[in-house]
Design a protein around this motif. Structure first.
Motif, PDB file in Angstrom:
ATOM      1  N   UNK A 198      -6.623  19.460  -6.232  1.00 16.10           N
ATOM      2  CA  UNK A 198      -5.403  19.696  -6.997  1.00 16.10           C
ATOM      3  C   UNK A 198      -4.929  18.457  -7.749  1.00 16.10           C
ATOM      4  N   UNK A 199      -5.827  17.559  -8.079  1.00 16.43           N
ATOM      5  CA  UNK A 199      -5.414  16.317  -8.734  1.00 16.43           C
ATOM      6  C   UNK A 199      -4.875  16.539 -10.149  1.00 16.43           C
ATOM      7  N   UNK A 200      -5.100  17.723 -10.715  1.00 18.69           N
ATOM      8  CA  UNK A 200      -4.555  18.042 -12.043  1.00 18.69           C
ATOM      9  C   UNK A 200      -3.057  18.365 -11.992  1.00 18.69           C
ATOM     10  N   UNK A 201      -2.507  18.457 -10.786  1.00 20.25           N
ATOM     11  CA  UNK A 201      -1.113  18.853 -10.599  1.00 20.25           C
ATOM     12  C   UNK A 201      -0.255  17.637 -10.263  1.00 20.25           C
ATOM     13  N   UNK A 202       0.919  17.572 -10.875  1.00 23.23           N
ATOM     14  CA  UNK A 202       1.911  16.561 -10.483  1.00 23.23           C
ATOM     15  C   UNK A 202       2.769  17.190  -9.389  1.00 23.23           C
ATOM     16  N   UNK A 203       2.740  16.581  -8.211  1.00 24.43           N
ATOM     17  CA  UNK A 203       3.511  17.080  -7.076  1.00 24.43           C
ATOM     18  C   UNK A 203       4.808  16.292  -6.932  1.00 24.43           C
ATOM     19  N   UNK A 204       5.876  17.029  -6.652  1.00 22.72           N
ATOM     20  CA  UNK A 204       7.189  16.428  -6.440  1.00 22.72           C
ATOM     21  C   UNK A 204       7.723  16.992  -5.123  1.00 22.72           C
ATOM     22  N   UNK A 205       8.149  16.122  -4.246  1.00 22.65           N
ATOM     23  CA  UNK A 205       8.699  16.523  -2.950  1.00 22.65           C
ATOM     24  C   UNK A 205      10.170  16.137  -2.904  1.00 22.65           C
ATOM     25  N   UNK A 206      11.025  17.146  -2.817  1.00 22.85           N
ATOM     26  CA  UNK A 206      12.467  16.924  -2.781  1.00 22.85           C
ATOM     27  C   UNK A 206      12.959  17.167  -1.362  1.00 22.85           C
ATOM     28  N   UNK A 207      13.540  16.127  -0.760  1.00 24.04           N
ATOM     29  CA  UNK A 207      13.894  16.173   0.656  1.00 24.04           C
ATOM     30  C   UNK A 207      15.371  16.430   0.937  1.00 24.04           C
ATOM     31  N   UNK A 208      16.166  16.600  -0.108  1.00 21.78           N
ATOM     32  CA  UNK A 208      17.595  16.856   0.099  1.00 21.78           C
ATOM     33  C   UNK A 208      18.161  17.531  -1.146  1.00 21.78           C
ATOM     34  N   UNK A 209      19.282  18.236  -0.986  1.00 17.08           N
ATOM     35  CA  UNK A 209      19.943  18.806  -2.166  1.00 17.08           C
ATOM     36  C   UNK A 209      20.346  17.729  -3.171  1.00 17.08           C
ATOM     37  N   UNK A 210      20.706  16.556  -2.688  1.00 21.23           N
ATOM     38  CA  UNK A 210      21.058  15.447  -3.576  1.00 21.23           C
ATOM     39  C   UNK A 210      19.859  15.046  -4.443  1.00 21.23           C
ATOM     40  N   UNK A 211      18.675  14.966  -3.834  1.00 26.06           N
ATOM     41  CA  UNK A 211      17.457  14.648  -4.602  1.00 26.06           C
ATOM     42  C   UNK A 211      17.162  15.750  -5.619  1.00 26.06           C
ATOM     43  N   UNK A 212      17.375  17.001  -5.218  1.00 26.58           N
ATOM     44  CA  UNK A 212      17.103  18.131  -6.110  1.00 26.58           C
ATOM     45  C   UNK A 212      18.035  18.093  -7.317  1.00 26.58           C
ATOM     46  N   UNK A 213      19.304  17.851  -7.066  1.00 27.49           N
ATOM     47  CA  UNK A 213      20.271  17.771  -8.161  1.00 27.49           C
ATOM     48  C   UNK A 213      19.933  16.618  -9.100  1.00 27.49           C
ATOM     49  N   UNK A 214      19.596  15.475  -8.520  1.00 24.65           N
ATOM     50  CA  UNK A 214      19.237  14.303  -9.332  1.00 24.65           C
ATOM     51  C   UNK A 214      18.000  14.594 -10.186  1.00 24.65           C
ATOM     52  N   UNK A 215      17.020  15.280  -9.603  1.00 25.89           N
ATOM     53  CA  UNK A 215      15.808  15.625 -10.352  1.00 25.89           C
ATOM     54  C   UNK A 215      16.155  16.449 -11.592  1.00 25.89           C
ATOM     55  N   UNK A 216      16.967  17.464 -11.409  1.00 22.07           N
ATOM     56  CA  UNK A 216      17.344  18.327 -12.552  1.00 22.07           C
ATOM     57  C   UNK A 216      18.210  17.548 -13.544  1.00 22.07           C
ATOM     58  N   UNK A 217      19.173  16.806 -13.040  1.00 26.71           N
ATOM     59  CA  UNK A 217      20.081  16.042 -13.920  1.00 26.71           C
ATOM     60  C   UNK A 217      19.335  15.024 -14.772  1.00 26.71           C
TER      61      UNK A 217
END
Length: 177
Positions: free
Chosen positions: A154-173
């Motif tokens: 799966x090296x063609x895929x960029x993986x992102x691991x979000x460990x908290x709602x704060x990280x998720x919000x920051x990712x989208x923002x």
């Protein structure tokens, strides 16, 4: 980011995150559960499910919400990002219980034209309980996604691991559109 699969254990918040991400990117939001479940809680067979999934994934852009491990070869063939909602067990189980309770009270149809609603009995006192499913799959999913994120296949895929709602919000923002 054009084709994104959001994964995570039931109750983790992947649908909420997926909807917010799709809205921010102005991409179609695709829900695997809506593709899979037919009226009266009848499951689609794999042939029907896979065909429906391939049809939806033929679009140029999308945010796909769902796991269904047996579909990895289909959904990850052309995906460019996989985002794993990996919140702590305590938060995930809390969210699963809260969601099941609210859904059983509101009796909201989960997917259009299916008549599928979660009942208190089904959610809390059944072998088919989504809460029980969350308890049974949380650790297994964590092991599986750690292995898959490190698999050279799966090296063609960029993986992102979000460990908290704060990280998720920051990712989208912080998305640069």
């Amino acid at each position: 980011m054009k084709k994104i699969n959001v994964v995570g254990t039931s109750g983790s918040g992947k649908s909420t995150f997926s909807r917010m991400l799709a809205k921010k990117l102005d991409y179609p939001y695709l829900e695997m559960d809506a593709m899979f479940w037919r009226a009266n809680w009848q499951e689609s067979n794999d042939e029907e499910f896979f065909a429906k999934l391939q049809q939806y994934l033929s679009q140029d852009t999308w945010v796909l919400d769902g796991n269904y491990h047996r579909t990895v070869d289909i959904k990850w063939a052309d995906v460019d990002h996989v985002i794993w909602i990996d919140y702590p067990f305590s938060r995930t189980i809390y969210q699963a219980v809260k969601r099941a309770f609210i859904r059983s009270l509101t009796k909201t149809e989960l997917w259009d034209d299916t008549g599928n609603i979660e009942t208190f009995r089904k959610s809390f006192f059944s072998r088919d309980s989504v809460i029980l499913w969350t308890l049974k799959t949380y650790n297994r999913n964590r092991v599986r996604y750690i292995e898959m994120f490190n698999d050279p296949k799966y090296r063609h895929i960029k993986f992102v691991r979000l460990k908290s709602p704060k990280m998720a919000k920051k990712f989208i923002d912080e998305l640069d559109l």
